[in-house]
Motif scaffolding. Structure first.
Motif, PDB file in Angstrom:
ATOM      1  N   UNK A   1       0.804  -1.174   0.039  1.00 23.78           N
ATOM      2  CA  UNK A   1       0.132   0.078  -0.010  1.00 23.78           C
ATOM      3  C   UNK A   1       0.946   1.321  -0.144  1.00 23.78           C
ATOM      4  N   UNK A   2       0.316   2.271  -0.633  1.00 24.96           N
ATOM      5  CA  UNK A   2       1.248   3.396  -0.689  1.00 24.96           C
ATOM      6  C   UNK A   2       0.459   4.471   0.333  1.00 24.96           C
ATOM      7  N   UNK A   3       1.433   5.148   1.004  1.00 27.78           N
ATOM      8  CA  UNK A   3       0.948   6.270   1.935  1.00 27.78           C
ATOM      9  C   UNK A   3       1.688   7.583   1.385  1.00 27.78           C
ATOM     10  N   UNK A   4       0.954   8.350   0.807  1.00 25.59           N
ATOM     11  CA  UNK A   4       1.693   9.633   0.183  1.00 25.59           C
ATOM     12  C   UNK A   4       2.348  10.626   1.202  1.00 25.59           C
ATOM     13  N   UNK A   5       3.522  11.298   0.766  1.00 26.30           N
ATOM     14  CA  UNK A   5       4.091  12.234   1.607  1.00 26.30           C
ATOM     15  C   UNK A   5       4.340  13.333   0.844  1.00 26.30           C
ATOM     16  N   UNK A   6       3.948  14.396   1.324  1.00 22.55           N
ATOM     17  CA  UNK A   6       4.000  15.858   0.809  1.00 22.55           C
ATOM     18  C   UNK A   6       5.393  16.221   0.736  1.00 22.55           C
TER      19      UNK A   6
ATOM     20  N   UNK B   1       4.713  15.503   7.562  1.00 26.65           N
ATOM     21  CA  UNK B   1       4.083  14.198   6.589  1.00 26.65           C
ATOM     22  C   UNK B   1       4.755  12.906   6.837  1.00 26.65           C
ATOM     23  N   UNK B   2       6.067  12.860   7.018  1.00 29.39           N
ATOM     24  CA  UNK B   2       6.764  11.653   7.151  1.00 29.39           C
ATOM     25  C   UNK B   2       6.105  11.121   8.508  1.00 29.39           C
ATOM     26  N   UNK B   3       6.259  11.990   9.681  1.00 32.61           N
ATOM     27  CA  UNK B   3       5.902  11.420  10.738  1.00 32.61           C
ATOM     28  C   UNK B   3       4.518  10.705  10.701  1.00 32.61           C
ATOM     29  N   UNK B   4       3.806  11.575  10.154  1.00 26.11           N
ATOM     30  CA  UNK B   4       2.245  11.112   9.981  1.00 26.11           C
ATOM     31  C   UNK B   4       2.016   9.797   9.353  1.00 26.11           C
ATOM     32  N   UNK B   5       2.713   9.509   8.280  1.00 23.31           N
ATOM     33  CA  UNK B   5       2.519   8.277   7.541  1.00 23.31           C
ATOM     34  C   UNK B   5       3.079   7.245   8.760  1.00 23.31           C
ATOM     35  N   UNK B   6       4.543   7.373   9.094  1.00 20.09           N
ATOM     36  CA  UNK B   6       4.935   6.301  10.058  1.00 20.09           C
ATOM     37  C   UNK B   6       4.208   6.029  11.277  1.00 20.09           C
ATOM     38  N   UNK B   7       3.318   7.219  11.905  1.00 20.62           N
ATOM     39  CA  UNK B   7       2.487   6.770  12.628  1.00 20.62           C
ATOM     40  C   UNK B   7       1.171   5.831  12.342  1.00 20.62           C
TER      41      UNK B   7
ATOM     42  N   UNK C   1      16.252  17.306  10.168  1.00 23.93           N
ATOM     43  CA  UNK C   1      14.884  17.053  10.544  1.00 23.93           C
ATOM     44  C   UNK C   1      14.249  15.634  10.612  1.00 23.93           C
ATOM     45  N   UNK C   2      14.532  15.118   9.457  1.00 29.55           N
ATOM     46  CA  UNK C   2      14.091  13.878   8.819  1.00 29.55           C
ATOM     47  C   UNK C   2      14.593  12.330   9.976  1.00 29.55           C
ATOM     48  N   UNK C   3      16.059  12.941   9.980  1.00 29.33           N
ATOM     49  CA  UNK C   3      16.616  11.865  10.899  1.00 29.33           C
ATOM     50  C   UNK C   3      15.943  11.847  12.309  1.00 29.33           C
ATOM     51  N   UNK C   4      15.738  12.892  12.523  1.00 30.25           N
ATOM     52  CA  UNK C   4      15.070  13.113  14.223  1.00 30.25           C
ATOM     53  C   UNK C   4      13.651  12.353  13.978  1.00 30.25           C
ATOM     54  N   UNK C   5      12.681  12.488  12.931  1.00 29.86           N
ATOM     55  CA  UNK C   5      11.726  11.770  12.776  1.00 29.86           C
ATOM     56  C   UNK C   5      11.979  10.183  12.706  1.00 29.86           C
TER      57      UNK C   5
END
Length: 446
Positions: free
Chosen positions: A199-204, A214-220, A247-251
């Motif tokens: 399944x695909x979860x889009x990341x803006x 947006x990455x945090x949301x899809x991972x959750x 920032x992305x590494x922190x997520x």
């Protein structure tokens, strides 16, 4: 709305399968609107969430598209057609800037490198039982990774970036798992995931890469993997900056079980530095970074190198041995010879693409058209009406790539490839774009 055809099913998978079958048989025609979610749910006696899930499956498989207030419609192409086939055929006299190919004039001649590979083969042909990766290629690839701050790890070779990404995904995921992907993003990847049952979860994203929230949301939401394009993102040209990488590494540090896949297909054609998310103190347990030769050395070489954590690279290599076995050492030796001889000057290649890209962006800005293209060979133009924009440009003599090839939930747009645009063409194509669309000031793609 559907004429004589009545959609059937009680579960999301059944509803989606019924629509897909009807599209394949011609009972539902391209462009035909589907009922609103609540209306179909009432007709079928199911929860609206069930219909919404079915429509989502159909979008991921490329069967339908959703266009805001216009609702959900059967896509203009058959359900089995990949996104790469969503294209405009350029008739005679129309300039085609839709394909995403590199400039042939910037690709290196292969004769000497192929001769070197052939000479090596005559002296010591590769036979069964040989290592899967050429020693020279592994050494050169690892040195390039080291120079860009990519963490230490073994090197593997695959038949292009998509092959590498597929093998990495299959090393850890199973059908039904979700993958977070850039939206808009690479159409071939968006085709691959549902073909694998994922399944695909889009990341803006914006010009600096995927948005951390947006990455945090899809991972959750349960994404088991995240695919990020580090530079020359297709189709927007986004490039991950140092700040965005931090920032992305922190997520990712909060989700160490997520598989991180980084696609650095822009290696060799861009002049912006690489900021890998997989740092030496890797925020995730499993990761790979992939580099393809396609854009800098030619798509027909069909070779990519990857590095990553030992478990993932070992699984990729192990599964590869049960299929093709290895990528031809003739190809590996050819690429190694090209690298050794510095057949491509990355700085000059980047400058060549950058001059054309920046000139087009400036020309569009002068005409009040917002567009994006920080790196690479593509420019992404948000548009209010994708079909109208593509048709208008075609009438003006320009074939561009429809944004539907690249989008999941992000707003409409079109992609223009600048790789072989001549200086005298910049103004005319900018005029055509400005005439075909209303100016858009959006800074985000989703």
């Amino acid at each position: 709305m559907l004429g004589e055809y009545r959609i059937a099913g009680r579960r999301a998978a059944e509803i989606a399968a019924d629509v897909e079958r009807a599209v394949g048989s011609g009972e539902l025609e391209p462009g035909q609107p589907l009922p609103p979610v609540r209306e179909l749910a009432a007709d079928l006696g199911v929860n609206p969430n069930t219909v919404a899930a079915a429509y989502r499956m159909l979008r991921e498989r490329g069967v339908v598209e959703t266009a805001g207030r216009r609702g959900t419609r059967v896509r203009p192409r058959p359900a089995s057609t990949p996104r790469e086939a969503i294209r405009v055929e350029a008739p005679p006299g129309v300039r085609d800037i839709s394909e995403g190919n590199p400039d042939p004039a910037l690709l290196p001649p292969l004769r000497d490198a192929l001769t070197t590979a052939a000479d090596r083969h005559e002296k010591a042909p590769t036979l069964y039982g040989a290592p899967a990766v050429s020693e020279d290629l592994a050494r050169l690839a690892r040195a390039a990774f080291d120079a860009d701050g990519v963490p230490a790890g073994p090197v593997a070779v695959t038949s292009g970036s998509l092959d590498a990404i597929e093998r990495a995904l299959m090393a850890h995921l199973k059908p039904g798992d979700a993958v977070a992907v850039e939206d808009p993003g690479w159409g071939s990847l968006l085709d691959l995931l549902p073909a694998l049952g994922l399944r695909t979860l889009p990341v803006a994203l914006d010009d600096d890469g995927p948005l951390p929230d947006a990455v945090e949301r899809t991972l959750r939401q349960g994404a088991r993997a995240l695919v990020v394009t580090d530079r020359a993102q297709n189709p927007t040209g986004a490039a991950v900056t140092a700040e965005r990488a931090r920032d992305l590494r922190r997520v990712l540090a909060g989700h160490p079980a997520v598989l991180l896949i980084e696609d650095d297909h822009g290696h060799g054609i861009v002049d912006v530095p690489l900021h890998p998310l997989a740092a030496p103190d890797a925020p995730v347990d499993h990761w790979v970074l992939v580099r393809s030769t396609a854009k800098a050395y030619g798509p027909d070489l069909r070779l990519a190198v990857l590095t990553g954590d030992t478990v993932t690279v070992d699984r990729v290599g192990g599964r590869q041995r049960l299929g093709p076995g290895w990528v031809s050492h003739l190809l590996q030796h050819t690429v190694a010879a090209l690298w050794e001889s510095r057949a491509v000057d990355p700085a000059e290649t980047a400058r060549s693409y950058g001059r054309r890209r920046d000139a087009l962006l400036a020309a569009l800005a002068e005409r009040g058209v917002a567009a994006h293209g920080r790196s690479g060979m593509n420019v992404w133009v948000p548009v209010p009406d994708e079909t109208g924009a593509v048709a208008g440009l075609l009438r003006a003599g320009w074939a561009v790539a429809p944004g539907a090839r690249f989008r999941i939930a992000s707003p409409p747009g079109v992609r223009l490839t600048v790789s072989d645009l001549a200086a005298h063409e910049i103004g005319p194509v900018a005029d055509a774009v400005a005439s075909a669309i209303r100016p858009s000031g959006a800074r985000r793609y989703g």
